[in-house]
Design an enzyme around this catalytic site. Sequence first.
Site, PDB file in Angstrom:
ATOM      1  N   GLU A 159       1.239  -1.218  -0.040  1.00 50.32           N
ATOM      2  CA  GLU A 159       0.160  -0.390   0.250  1.00 50.32           C
ATOM      3  C   GLU A 159       1.167   1.568  -0.488  1.00 50.32           C
ATOM      4  O   GLU A 159       0.288   2.608  -0.384  1.00 50.32           O
ATOM      5  CB  GLU A 159      -0.846   0.116   0.801  1.00 50.32           C
ATOM      6  CG  GLU A 159      -2.479  -1.088   0.645  1.00 50.32           C
ATOM      7  CD  GLU A 159      -1.916  -2.205   2.254  1.00 50.32           C
ATOM      8  OE1 GLU A 159      -0.615  -2.403   1.985  1.00 50.32           O
ATOM      9  OE2 GLU A 159      -2.556  -3.177   1.503  1.00 50.32           O
ATOM     10  N   PHE A 185     -11.540  -7.977  13.869  1.00 53.59           N
ATOM     11  CA  PHE A 185     -10.794  -8.049  12.503  1.00 53.59           C
ATOM     12  C   PHE A 185      -9.981  -7.623  11.929  1.00 53.59           C
ATOM     13  O   PHE A 185     -11.048  -6.095  10.829  1.00 53.59           O
ATOM     14  CB  PHE A 185     -11.481  -9.292  11.913  1.00 53.59           C
ATOM     15  CG  PHE A 185      -9.362  -9.668  11.247  1.00 53.59           C
ATOM     16  CD1 PHE A 185      -8.999 -10.428  11.273  1.00 53.59           C
ATOM     17  CD2 PHE A 185     -10.388  -9.688   8.851  1.00 53.59           C
ATOM     18  CE1 PHE A 185      -7.518 -10.699  10.433  1.00 53.59           C
ATOM     19  CE2 PHE A 185      -8.875 -10.216   8.648  1.00 53.59           C
ATOM     20  CZ  PHE A 185      -8.009 -10.648   9.173  1.00 53.59           C
ATOM     21  N   GLN A 186      -9.205  -6.373  11.382  1.00 53.47           N
ATOM     22  CA  GLN A 186      -8.947  -5.864  10.680  1.00 53.47           C
ATOM     23  C   GLN A 186      -9.133  -3.816  10.175  1.00 53.47           C
ATOM     24  O   GLN A 186      -9.582  -3.057  10.020  1.00 53.47           O
ATOM     25  CB  GLN A 186      -8.184  -6.320   9.021  1.00 53.47           C
ATOM     26  CG  GLN A 186      -7.707  -7.279   8.902  1.00 53.47           C
ATOM     27  CD  GLN A 186      -7.306  -7.393   7.381  1.00 53.47           C
ATOM     28  OE1 GLN A 186      -8.066  -7.362   6.245  1.00 53.47           O
ATOM     29  NE2 GLN A 186      -6.136  -7.502   7.142  1.00 53.47           N
ATOM     30  N   LYS A 190     -17.452  -1.486   5.406  1.00 53.56           N
ATOM     31  CA  LYS A 190     -18.074  -2.524   3.971  1.00 53.56           C
ATOM     32  C   LYS A 190     -19.606  -2.315   4.489  1.00 53.56           C
ATOM     33  O   LYS A 190     -19.690  -2.340   3.052  1.00 53.56           O
ATOM     34  CB  LYS A 190     -17.565  -3.245   4.759  1.00 53.56           C
ATOM     35  CG  LYS A 190     -17.745  -4.779   3.745  1.00 53.56           C
ATOM     36  CD  LYS A 190     -17.497  -5.690   3.872  1.00 53.56           C
ATOM     37  CE  LYS A 190     -16.910  -7.163   3.049  1.00 53.56           C
ATOM     38  NZ  LYS A 190     -16.350  -8.639   3.393  1.00 53.56           N
ATOM     39  N   MET A 215      23.993   8.872   3.115  1.00 56.34           N
ATOM     40  CA  MET A 215      23.843   9.999   3.437  1.00 56.34           C
ATOM     41  C   MET A 215      23.709  10.665   5.312  1.00 56.34           C
ATOM     42  O   MET A 215      24.470  11.616   6.101  1.00 56.34           O
ATOM     43  CB  MET A 215      22.256  10.891   3.195  1.00 56.34           C
ATOM     44  CG  MET A 215      22.361  12.710   3.779  1.00 56.34           C
ATOM     45  SD  MET A 215      23.264  13.913   3.336  1.00 56.34           S
ATOM     46  CE  MET A 215      22.415  14.358   2.008  1.00 56.34           C
TER      47      MET A 215
HETATM   48  C1  LIG Z   1      11.932   6.073   5.565  1.00 62.72           C
HETATM   49  C2  LIG Z   1      13.309   7.182   6.331  1.00 62.72           C
HETATM   50  N1  LIG Z   1      13.750   6.296   7.280  1.00 62.72           N
HETATM   51  C3  LIG Z   1      14.576   6.701   6.883  1.00 62.72           C
HETATM   52  C4  LIG Z   1      15.473   8.240   6.872  1.00 62.72           C
HETATM   53  C5  LIG Z   1      16.320   8.890   6.874  1.00 62.72           C
HETATM   54  N2  LIG Z   1      17.603   9.348   5.923  1.00 62.72           N
HETATM   55  C6  LIG Z   1      17.947   9.737   5.391  1.00 62.72           C
HETATM   56  S1  LIG Z   1      19.113   9.596   4.030  1.00 62.72           S
HETATM   57  C7  LIG Z   1      19.583   7.997   4.580  1.00 62.72           C
HETATM   58  C8  LIG Z   1      20.182   7.274   4.206  1.00 62.72           C
HETATM   59  C9  LIG Z   1      20.017   6.970   2.657  1.00 62.72           C
HETATM   60  O1  LIG Z   1      20.972   5.872   1.883  1.00 62.72           O
HETATM   61  P1  LIG Z   1      20.539   5.531  -0.201  1.00 62.72           P
HETATM   62  O2  LIG Z   1      19.537   5.982  -0.081  1.00 62.72           O
HETATM   63  O3  LIG Z   1      21.872   4.506  -0.002  1.00 62.72           O
HETATM   64  O4  LIG Z   1      21.050   7.190   0.141  1.00 62.72           O
HETATM   65  P2  LIG Z   1      22.576   7.427  -0.309  1.00 62.72           P
HETATM   66  O5  LIG Z   1      22.430   8.965   0.831  1.00 62.72           O
HETATM   67  O6  LIG Z   1      23.527   5.940  -0.063  1.00 62.72           O
HETATM   68  O7  LIG Z   1      22.954   7.931  -1.948  1.00 62.72           O
HETATM   69  C10 LIG Z   1      18.410   7.966   5.498  1.00 62.72           C
HETATM   70  C11 LIG Z   1      18.594   6.554   6.020  1.00 62.72           C
HETATM   71  C12 LIG Z   1      14.411   8.519   5.716  1.00 62.72           C
HETATM   72  N3  LIG Z   1      14.963   9.477   5.395  1.00 62.72           N
HETATM   73  N4  LIG Z   1      13.848   7.288   4.874  1.00 62.72           N
END
Ligand SMILES: Cc1ncc(C[n+]2csc(CCOP(=O)(O)OP(=O)(O)O)c2C)c(N)n1
Length: 597
Positions: A61, A123-124, A173, A490
């Site tokens: 979803e 349920f759900q 529903k 990042m």
């Molecule tokens: C759902 C979610 N969980 C955690 C984060 C925190 N977060 C921001 S950037 C990042 C790393 C992203 O890694 P990647 O997709 O490999 O990108 P890169 O920075 O390596 O280019 C994280 C964990 C987020 N933005 N979204």
Amino acid sequence: MTQAISGGDIIVKALADEGVDTIFGYSGGAILPTYDAIFRYNETCEKNGGQPIQLVVPASEQGAGFMAAGYARSTGKVGVFLVTSGPGATNSVTPVRDCMADSIPVVLITGQVPRGALGSDAFQEAPVFTLMSTCAKHAFLVTDPEELEATVRTAFEIARSGRPGPVVVDIPKDVQNWMGLYKGSGVLTLRGYDRRVREIQNSRITPEHAKAFFDLLAASERPLLYAGSGVINAGAADELRRFSSQFGIPVTTTLMGLGAMDSADPLSLTMLGMHGAAFANYAVEDSDFIIAVASRFDDRVAGKPKEWAPNARAIAHIDIDFAELGKVKSANWGHIGDAKVALQDLLAAGSGFSKDFSKWQAHLDVMKKEHPHNYDRASELIQPQYVIECLNEVVQGEAIFTTGVGQHQMWAAQYLSLKHARSFLTSGSMGTMGFGLTAAIGAQFANPDKTVINIDGDGSIRMNLGEMETVTTYNLPVKILVLNNSGDGMVRQWQRLFFAERFCGSDKSLHKKDFIKTAEADGFEFAVRVSDKADVADVLRRFIEYPGPAFVEVVIDQNACVYPMIGPGSGYKEMVTGDFIPARAVATQSAGKADLF
Ligand SMILES: Cc1ncc(C[n+]2csc(CCOP(=O)(O)OP(=O)(O)O)c2C)c(N)n1
Ligand SMILES: [Mg+2]
């Protein structure tokens, strides 16, 4: 219509009347009557003619929600997703909040347990109305079936009017199974909201107010347009471009505003803020008049609001949402209204206005030349910025790009050539990893003839990796480019800068994932890994030219960082430009002084 039909049929008819051609959805017990109604609706269309509604089935979803968002972001039309109660609805919370934070119009229809079971931990069962009320623009729980049709129609009205956003309609529903008449018209009355929307629709800049604006512009030597995504939402990119060129005012945009200006326009300063171009941030430092159009001074732009634009003697702010005016920075001149209409009004009122800003433009041209984006071009390792430059060569700005969240998102924002509004789709405010692949799918459904490219991170793409199969199931020619730096780059960058290189939980060098095998397992016939710099350009050309779904993983320098960077909560004076972008001398930072030009 005089014959009673089911609630499910009423929902589907109302969707068809709203012009919905695609629904992204995942089924389940509490929404089955509506799924059945879609089947029967499409069967009737096949027999009697009429436009069937395409039902796209994702892997989850959350995927459905971001597909609807990708559809909406790339077209401006309302995206629709349809899920079951309980876990189907709770899995939808993230895309709903994401759409709210980025002002994206979507309608989510959730099945709910029958009215008699509400509140019984059936349920759900999940408290969808309560959950969604806190993160959607509006949420409805339909308890009176007589209001079902009008509620669905009203949901579309609310999603697209004023400041756009997500609207959730939770439908028990037994309401879907209820039999009643379809009226074909009628909406709910929402007194306060209707009045506010009408006010916004009728809101114009009076000649006196326009004069006050041009008085400020006349008093300015260094005006700067600072445009946000509201320009794109309002369909006002053309007006922004005309405004900039008619008066000779440079433009910087937020991450969400990218595409509002052609990045190659001489007056474009591209993106400002935490990872904005050094020259855009210098422009903010130097400007004496900020004209904020549908942008909201968020913390990635103005981490230290008091120090932001220290030499601005005036700020003008146009926004559709009255709550944004004065929220972070107070404006000397403000207007609440639609950005397109507002810019048109100012363009008309200023037809006789002229002032020579060529010194300011020349100053910024020097800034652009002396402080451009740059990176380690001599490195043997593949630098992510180089990959995007090669992609630009092939695509020339004629594509819709989506991204995940992280360094790759920022490199894409900094380096992509962008020509058109709605061509850069990214999760700006929420920063939701997993957005890129799913939004690309939605954008490709909405734009079958355009090239859609997802620039993703190895971490982000893992989040909704199940949707790789959705790409091949529907044979979508989506191009997926993963910049693999073996981890959450990042996060590592922040750990490097602020946590003494304690890389806790962010390194995936030892993880076993083979992305190419993954792509192949999901039916990708074009799946290529690039580890040699010499191959990047050629592979990217073949990748983009490939007619079907295509996947490329580029193994990039794990230590590449995103610069410039203004640390969280810091001011522009503290911008770090890294080893490859020359920072300007401190003496010239005290703009507003006579020696600026
Ligand atoms: C759902 C979610 N969980 C955690 C984060 C925190 N977060 C921001 S950037 C990042 C790393 C992203 O890694 P990647 O997709 O490999 O990108 P890169 O920075 O390596 O280019 C994280 C964990 C987020 N933005 N979204
Ligand atoms: Mg990564």
